[in-house]
Scaffold this motif. Structure first.
Motif, PDB file in Angstrom:
ATOM      1  N   ALA A 118      10.480 -73.341  -6.677  1.00  0.00           N
ATOM      2  CA  ALA A 118      10.138 -72.391  -7.740  1.00  0.00           C
ATOM      3  C   ALA A 118       8.638 -72.184  -7.798  1.00  0.00           C
ATOM      4  N   SER A 119       8.219 -70.928  -7.968  1.00  0.00           N
ATOM      5  CA  SER A 119       6.815 -70.621  -8.249  1.00  0.00           C
ATOM      6  C   SER A 119       6.782 -69.361  -9.102  1.00  0.00           C
ATOM      7  N   PHE A 120       5.811 -69.318 -10.007  1.00  0.00           N
ATOM      8  CA  PHE A 120       5.812 -68.268 -11.033  1.00  0.00           C
ATOM      9  C   PHE A 120       4.419 -68.130 -11.612  1.00  0.00           C
ATOM     10  N   LYS A 121       4.004 -66.891 -11.825  1.00  0.00           N
ATOM     11  CA  LYS A 121       2.783 -66.644 -12.582  1.00  0.00           C
ATOM     12  C   LYS A 121       2.917 -65.319 -13.303  1.00  0.00           C
ATOM     13  N   SER A 122       2.532 -65.314 -14.564  1.00  0.00           N
ATOM     14  CA  SER A 122       2.544 -64.094 -15.361  1.00  0.00           C
ATOM     15  C   SER A 122       1.296 -64.068 -16.223  1.00  0.00           C
ATOM     16  N   THR A 123       0.624 -62.929 -16.222  1.00  0.00           N
ATOM     17  CA  THR A 123      -0.559 -62.761 -17.058  1.00  0.00           C
ATOM     18  C   THR A 123      -0.354 -61.584 -18.000  1.00  0.00           C
ATOM     19  N   HIS A 124      -0.976 -61.693 -19.172  1.00  0.00           N
ATOM     20  CA  HIS A 124      -0.888 -60.602 -20.149  1.00  0.00           C
ATOM     21  C   HIS A 124      -2.249 -60.369 -20.761  1.00  0.00           C
ATOM     22  N   ASP A 125      -2.682 -59.130 -20.685  1.00  0.00           N
ATOM     23  CA  ASP A 125      -3.929 -58.709 -21.323  1.00  0.00           C
ATOM     24  C   ASP A 125      -3.578 -58.078 -22.662  1.00  0.00           C
ATOM     25  N   PRO A 126      -3.883 -58.749 -23.772  1.00  0.00           N
ATOM     26  CA  PRO A 126      -3.478 -58.224 -25.080  1.00  0.00           C
ATOM     27  C   PRO A 126      -4.207 -56.947 -25.474  1.00  0.00           C
ATOM     28  N   HIS A 127      -5.310 -56.644 -24.838  1.00  0.00           N
ATOM     29  CA  HIS A 127      -6.062 -55.433 -25.182  1.00  0.00           C
ATOM     30  C   HIS A 127      -5.438 -54.187 -24.557  1.00  0.00           C
ATOM     31  N   THR A 128      -5.015 -54.284 -23.308  1.00  0.00           N
ATOM     32  CA  THR A 128      -4.410 -53.133 -22.625  1.00  0.00           C
ATOM     33  C   THR A 128      -2.893 -53.185 -22.643  1.00  0.00           C
ATOM     34  N   GLY A 129      -2.320 -54.337 -23.033  1.00  0.00           N
ATOM     35  CA  GLY A 129      -0.870 -54.493 -23.006  1.00  0.00           C
ATOM     36  C   GLY A 129      -0.302 -54.624 -21.606  1.00  0.00           C
ATOM     37  N   THR A 130      -1.158 -54.937 -20.635  1.00  0.00           N
ATOM     38  CA  THR A 130      -0.715 -55.013 -19.243  1.00  0.00           C
ATOM     39  C   THR A 130      -0.172 -56.397 -18.912  1.00  0.00           C
ATOM     40  N   THR A 131       1.042 -56.419 -18.356  1.00  0.00           N
ATOM     41  CA  THR A 131       1.676 -57.650 -17.896  1.00  0.00           C
ATOM     42  C   THR A 131       1.861 -57.572 -16.390  1.00  0.00           C
ATOM     43  N   ARG A 132       1.490 -58.638 -15.709  1.00  0.00           N
ATOM     44  CA  ARG A 132       1.713 -58.755 -14.263  1.00  0.00           C
ATOM     45  C   ARG A 132       2.454 -60.063 -14.016  1.00  0.00           C
ATOM     46  N   THR A 133       3.606 -59.971 -13.356  1.00  0.00           N
ATOM     47  CA  THR A 133       4.461 -61.134 -13.173  1.00  0.00           C
ATOM     48  C   THR A 133       4.952 -61.223 -11.732  1.00  0.00           C
ATOM     49  N   VAL A 134       4.889 -62.438 -11.186  1.00  0.00           N
ATOM     50  CA  VAL A 134       5.479 -62.723  -9.877  1.00  0.00           C
ATOM     51  C   VAL A 134       6.376 -63.947 -10.038  1.00  0.00           C
ATOM     52  N   LEU A 135       7.640 -63.797  -9.660  1.00  0.00           N
ATOM     53  CA  LEU A 135       8.604 -64.901  -9.691  1.00  0.00           C
ATOM     54  C   LEU A 135       9.124 -65.121  -8.273  1.00  0.00           C
ATOM     55  N   SER A 136       9.326 -66.380  -7.894  1.00  0.00           N
ATOM     56  CA  SER A 136       9.842 -66.661  -6.555  1.00  0.00           C
ATOM     57  C   SER A 136      10.764 -67.871  -6.589  1.00  0.00           C
ATOM     58  N   ASN A 137      11.767 -67.876  -5.700  1.00  0.00           N
ATOM     59  CA  ASN A 137      12.659 -69.021  -5.577  1.00  0.00           C
ATOM     60  C   ASN A 137      12.302 -69.879  -4.372  1.00  0.00           C
ATOM     61  N   THR A 138      10.989 -69.922  -4.048  1.00  0.00           N
ATOM     62  CA  THR A 138      10.442 -70.914  -3.134  1.00  0.00           C
ATOM     63  C   THR A 138       9.159 -71.467  -3.741  1.00  0.00           C
ATOM     64  N   SER A 139       8.743 -72.645  -3.290  1.00  0.00           N
ATOM     65  CA  SER A 139       7.564 -73.274  -3.884  1.00  0.00           C
ATOM     66  C   SER A 139       6.269 -72.506  -3.652  1.00  0.00           C
ATOM     67  N   PRO A 140       5.995 -72.027  -2.440  1.00  0.00           N
ATOM     68  CA  PRO A 140       4.722 -71.321  -2.229  1.00  0.00           C
ATOM     69  C   PRO A 140       4.808 -69.823  -2.449  1.00  0.00           C
ATOM     70  N   GLY A 141       6.005 -69.294  -2.723  1.00  0.00           N
ATOM     71  CA  GLY A 141       6.247 -67.868  -2.624  1.00  0.00           C
ATOM     72  C   GLY A 141       5.375 -66.979  -3.485  1.00  0.00           C
ATOM     73  N   ALA A 142       5.128 -67.350  -4.729  1.00  0.00           N
ATOM     74  CA  ALA A 142       4.469 -66.437  -5.660  1.00  0.00           C
ATOM     75  C   ALA A 142       2.976 -66.278  -5.392  1.00  0.00           C
ATOM     76  N   TRP A 143       2.347 -67.266  -4.772  1.00  0.00           N
ATOM     77  CA  TRP A 143       0.884 -67.331  -4.814  1.00  0.00           C
ATOM     78  C   TRP A 143       0.177 -66.262  -3.989  1.00  0.00           C
TER      79      TRP A 143
END
Length: 326
Positions: free
Chosen positions: A293-318
């Motif tokens: 599993a690997s996952f990263k999600s960021t949210h900018d509260p000023h612009t409302g922008t969300t960027r998300t990467v989800l993966s079902n492998t350990s290195p996949g998201a990076w």
């Protein structure tokens, strides 16, 4: 970033997962890659549910903070006041706030400062870990590393202790507390705690290389996730979560949740109450890394922008997360 560039990275790295970008809920990019189940050649879709490892520490923090809001706990409540004789090596002055900010100094059953390999087996009888109380033998016997409040040191065990304290103060099991206090008010209808030995058809199996082949992570993680991570969710639900959090639908004091409490220079980040924070902007981050599993999600509260990467492998998201500057 052009779609072709993301596609190129995905092809070069064998990415398996989902990439999602939206602004105020309006999707700008959403695409799935690779297989959710390699045995049966089931493809990932943008609606596939992925385990997000430590990404769900933020949900644990919010469940605890909702109990603080309701007066069942305080940030200054000591762990000892609810642990009683359990986990005697946890210092008497360790508080809820220390645990939420990784400044408790307690010994960690899964210490990320120790050089280990993601393919190592850490937890013994994974099938027995279905409740938070079942983690007590794993949490016990780890000496204190430093005095409470002295410094930041990422601590998985601290968030299992938080789940245990939430159960004892909230009068319900950890999983139900998160469902009722976080997932339901956030409108996260596709997010839940799934047993790894009975994953539904819409959930991705986690994979990691073992003995020269890719195998599932079923023996590497608790069969049912608890406070330090492992809930399953979708890209759309994560986007829903960020909007609900900053709308005040989960807890009232969002500003306190995302107020920087610690600098973490070795990661070029800061930390709030259960959430990573950009080192110089107001962007808030959830991230997770574990076997399969690997996952990263960021949210900018000023612009409302969300960027998300989800993966079902350990290195996949990076690689894609780095390209998106997450």
């Amino acid at each position: 970033m052009p779609e072709g560039h993301i596609d190129k990275i995905a092809e070069e790295t064998g990415f398996s997962g989902v990439v999602w970008i939206d602004r105020d809920g309006q999707i700008e990019f959403a695409k799935a890659y690779g297989l959710a189940n390699r045995t049966y050649h089931v493809p990932n879709t943008v609606d596939t549910r992925f385990g997000i490892a430590s990404g769900s520490k933020g949900f644990t923090a919010l469940a605890v903070l909702s109990l603080v809001r309701d007066g069942a706990l305080g940030l200054d409540t000591t762990a000892r006041s609810l642990l009683g004789k359990d986990l005697p090596l946890i210092a008497d002055d360790v508080t809820i706030e220390h645990l939420l900010t990784h400044t408790s100094g307690i010994g960690d059953y899964l210490d990320e400062e120790v050089n280990t390999d993601i393919t190592d087996y850490f937890i013994g009888a994974a099938h027995e870990l279905t409740t938070t109380e079942a983690f007590l033998p794993l949490l016990d016997g780890h000496p204190t590393k430093f005095r409470a409040g002295e410094r930041f040191a990422y601590c998985n065990g601290g968030f299992v202790v938080l789940a245990l304290l939430a159960e004892r103060a909230g009068g319900a099991g950890y999983h139900d507390l998160v469902r009722e206090r976080v997932l339901r008010p956030a409108g996260m209808t596709r997010t839940d705690f799934l047993r790894s030995d009975e994953l539904p058809a819409d959930a991705a199996v986690g994979y990691l290389p073992l003995d020269g082949v890719n195998r599932s992570n079923i023996f590497h993680l608790p069969v049912l996730a608890t406070g330090d991570g492992g809930i399953h969710t979708t890209a759309a639900d994560i986007s829903t979560f960020w909007r609900a959090l900053f709308a005040g639908d989960i807890v009232d004091s969002v500003e306190e949740v995302v107020r920087p409490r610690c600098a973490v220079p070795e990661e070029s980040l800061r930390y709030g109450l259960g959430f990573w924070l950009h080192e110089s902007t107001d962007t808030v981050i959830l991230a997770g890394y574990d076997a399969g599993a690997s996952f990263k999600s960021t949210h900018d509260p000023h612009t409302g922008t969300t960027r998300t990467v989800l993966s079902n492998t350990s290195p996949g998201a990076w690689p894609i997360a780095r390209a998106l500057a997450l």
